[in-house]
Design an enzyme around this catalytic site. Structure first.
Site, short mmCIF file in Angstrom:
data_model
loop_
_atom_site.label_atom_id
_atom_site.label_comp_id
_atom_site.label_asym_id
_atom_site.label_seq_id
_atom_site.Cartn_x
_atom_site.Cartn_y
_atom_site.Cartn_z
N SER A 14 0.58 -1.12 0.10
CA SER A 14 0.07 -0.03 -0.07
C SER A 14 0.92 1.21 0.12
O SER A 14 1.56 1.41 0.85
CB SER A 14 -0.86 0.02 1.16
OG SER A 14 -1.42 1.36 1.34
N HIS A 39 -1.10 -1.27 -4.47
CA HIS A 39 -2.35 -1.01 -3.81
C HIS A 39 -2.52 0.55 -3.37
O HIS A 39 -1.51 1.10 -2.76
CB HIS A 39 -2.64 -1.71 -2.57
CG HIS A 39 -3.93 -1.71 -1.87
ND1 HIS A 39 -4.99 -2.72 -2.42
CD2 HIS A 39 -4.34 -1.06 -0.82
CE1 HIS A 39 -5.91 -2.44 -1.49
NE2 HIS A 39 -5.58 -1.10 -0.62
N ASP A 41 -4.94 3.48 -1.85
CA ASP A 41 -6.06 3.48 -0.84
C ASP A 41 -6.45 4.98 -1.29
O ASP A 41 -5.74 6.03 -0.94
CB ASP A 41 -5.63 3.60 0.61
CG ASP A 41 -5.29 1.97 1.01
OD1 ASP A 41 -6.20 1.27 0.76
OD2 ASP A 41 -4.15 1.72 1.48
N MET A 43 -9.26 7.65 0.07
CA MET A 43 -10.34 8.18 1.29
C MET A 43 -10.70 9.45 0.92
O MET A 43 -10.03 10.54 0.53
CB MET A 43 -9.27 8.00 2.41
CG MET A 43 -8.62 6.68 2.55
SD MET A 43 -7.80 6.75 4.32
CE MET A 43 -6.65 5.11 4.13
N HIS A 72 -8.53 1.12 -4.13
CA HIS A 72 -9.27 0.59 -3.03
C HIS A 72 -9.97 1.82 -2.45
O HIS A 72 -9.61 2.90 -2.19
CB HIS A 72 -8.79 -0.04 -1.74
CG HIS A 72 -9.41 -0.30 -0.69
ND1 HIS A 72 -8.90 -0.50 0.45
CD2 HIS A 72 -10.98 -0.32 -0.53
CE1 HIS A 72 -9.98 -0.81 1.33
NE2 HIS A 72 -11.16 -0.57 0.72
N MET A 74 -12.39 3.95 -0.61
CA MET A 74 -12.97 4.14 0.97
C MET A 74 -13.69 5.31 0.84
O MET A 74 -13.28 6.61 1.42
CB MET A 74 -11.93 3.87 1.89
CG MET A 74 -11.34 2.65 2.22
SD MET A 74 -10.02 2.51 3.18
CE MET A 74 -8.84 2.80 1.93
N PHE A 149 -6.75 4.46 8.27
CA PHE A 149 -5.35 4.74 8.55
C PHE A 149 -4.57 3.33 8.49
O PHE A 149 -4.96 2.23 8.69
CB PHE A 149 -5.22 5.44 10.19
CG PHE A 149 -5.86 6.64 10.32
CD1 PHE A 149 -5.47 7.84 10.03
CD2 PHE A 149 -7.26 6.73 11.02
CE1 PHE A 149 -5.96 9.09 10.12
CE2 PHE A 149 -7.78 7.73 11.10
CZ PHE A 149 -7.26 8.95 10.72
N GLY A 150 -3.16 3.94 8.15
CA GLY A 150 -2.26 2.64 8.19
C GLY A 150 -1.64 2.43 9.55
O GLY A 150 -1.78 3.32 10.22
N GLY A 151 -0.90 1.56 9.54
CA GLY A 151 -0.24 1.13 10.63
C GLY A 151 -1.11 0.77 12.03
O GLY A 151 -0.91 0.70 13.16
N ASP A 178 -6.60 -6.62 3.82
CA ASP A 178 -6.04 -5.43 4.13
C ASP A 178 -6.16 -5.11 5.42
O ASP A 178 -7.11 -4.46 6.27
CB ASP A 178 -7.00 -4.57 3.21
CG ASP A 178 -6.33 -3.14 3.13
OD1 ASP A 178 -5.33 -2.82 3.63
OD2 ASP A 178 -6.96 -2.26 2.32
N GLY A 179 -5.01 -4.75 6.39
CA GLY A 179 -4.94 -4.37 7.52
C GLY A 179 -4.13 -5.26 8.40
O GLY A 179 -4.26 -6.48 8.60
N GLY A 180 -2.65 -4.65 8.92
CA GLY A 180 -1.99 -5.37 9.78
C GLY A 180 -1.25 -6.65 9.26
O GLY A 180 -0.91 -7.34 10.18
N GLY A 200 1.35 -2.44 4.15
CA GLY A 200 1.70 -1.06 4.02
C GLY A 200 2.97 -0.75 4.94
O GLY A 200 4.29 -0.93 4.53
N SER A 201 2.78 -0.76 6.30
CA SER A 201 3.92 -0.47 7.03
C SER A 201 4.93 -1.65 6.92
O SER A 201 6.35 -1.26 7.22
CB SER A 201 3.53 -0.34 8.57
OG SER A 201 2.30 0.77 8.56
#
Length: 233
Positions: A14, A39, A41, A43, A72, A74, A149-151, A178-180, A200-201
């Site tokens: 991401s 990817h 994002d 928003m 994506h 959002m 939010f990322g992270g 998607d996420g973590g 991402g992170s």
């Protein structure tokens, strides 16, 4: 770009976690280090509590993306912006079930604009919400954080992923998470049935355009952990 379907594990960094002042070089760096998809994002500060990229930015990214640009949304509403993201060059355009009253129509419009249609599920939304959409969708995105939010910390959605995998059957539909996502969580979601991992992170941490080899190390760590899960299955 033309897309062929397979269930091999794909890593989709991401760019929300990239250097905002250097997107072109960042995209080239992650692709050069083994990213399968890129990817993006989007928003709107309304559907989610953050504001990121519009169609002009996505069009600018497209010039650098040689793999698959996975966009994506959002945002709410989605439908008025479908053509703009098609013109910007999205290969996949994903909308949330929760973003509007007529998600079936939205997926039809995305397909009609020449893109693969994705549908995303927030953590509080059950798998059954897409039961009647799977013949239109090319991708189901399972959010393992609350979007915005990322992270963030991973939320365990493995039961939902397993339910989706059973519902999809032999349809050519990707399950994206998607996420973590990191080397610890990747094998968990892949074992449940996911095949596209947005990170991402976990990809960008510690690296830079000048230290792109760290991106490669991070991507390989995620892929290696995920592949170990598929081999053990």
């Amino acid at each position: 770009m033309p897309m062929t379907f397979d269930r091999s594990v794909k890593i989709a960094p991401s760019i929300l976690s990239a250097d905002f002042a250097n997107f072109g070089a960042e995209i080239r760096a992650i692709e050069g280090q083994g990213a399968d998809w890129v990817h993006v994002d989007v928003m709107d500060g309304h559907f989610v509590p953050n504001l990121t990229f519009g169609p002009p930015a996505v069009k600018a990214f497209r010039r650098h993306v040689k793999t698959v640009m996975d966009v994506h949304l959002m945002i709410a509403p989605v439908d008025p912006f479908i053509e703009a993201y098609a013109e910007a060059g999205a290969d996949i355009l994903t909308a949330h079930v929760e973003a509007g009253p007529h998600i079936h129509r939205t997926l039809q419009a995305i397909r009609g604009a020449g893109m693969k249609a994705g549908v995303a599920l927030n953590p509080g939304t059950p798998a059954e919400a897409v039961a009647h959409l799977l013949d239109l969708a090319g991708l189901v995105c399972v959010m393992t954080v609350n979007p915005g939010f990322g992270g963030q910390t991973f939320i365990d959605m493995t039961a939902k992923i397993r339910t989706l995998r059973a519902m999809i059957g032999d349809r050519p539909v990707h399950i994206e998470v998607d996420g973590g996502v990191d080397p610890a969580t990747a094998p968990v979601v892949v074992d449940a049935g996911a095949d596209v991992l947005v990170a991402g992170s976990a990809v960008f941490r510690g690296g830079s355009v000048d230290k792109a080899e760290i991106y490669g190390q991070n991507i390989r760590a995620i892929r290696g952990a995920a592949t170990a899960a598929t081999n053990a299955a």
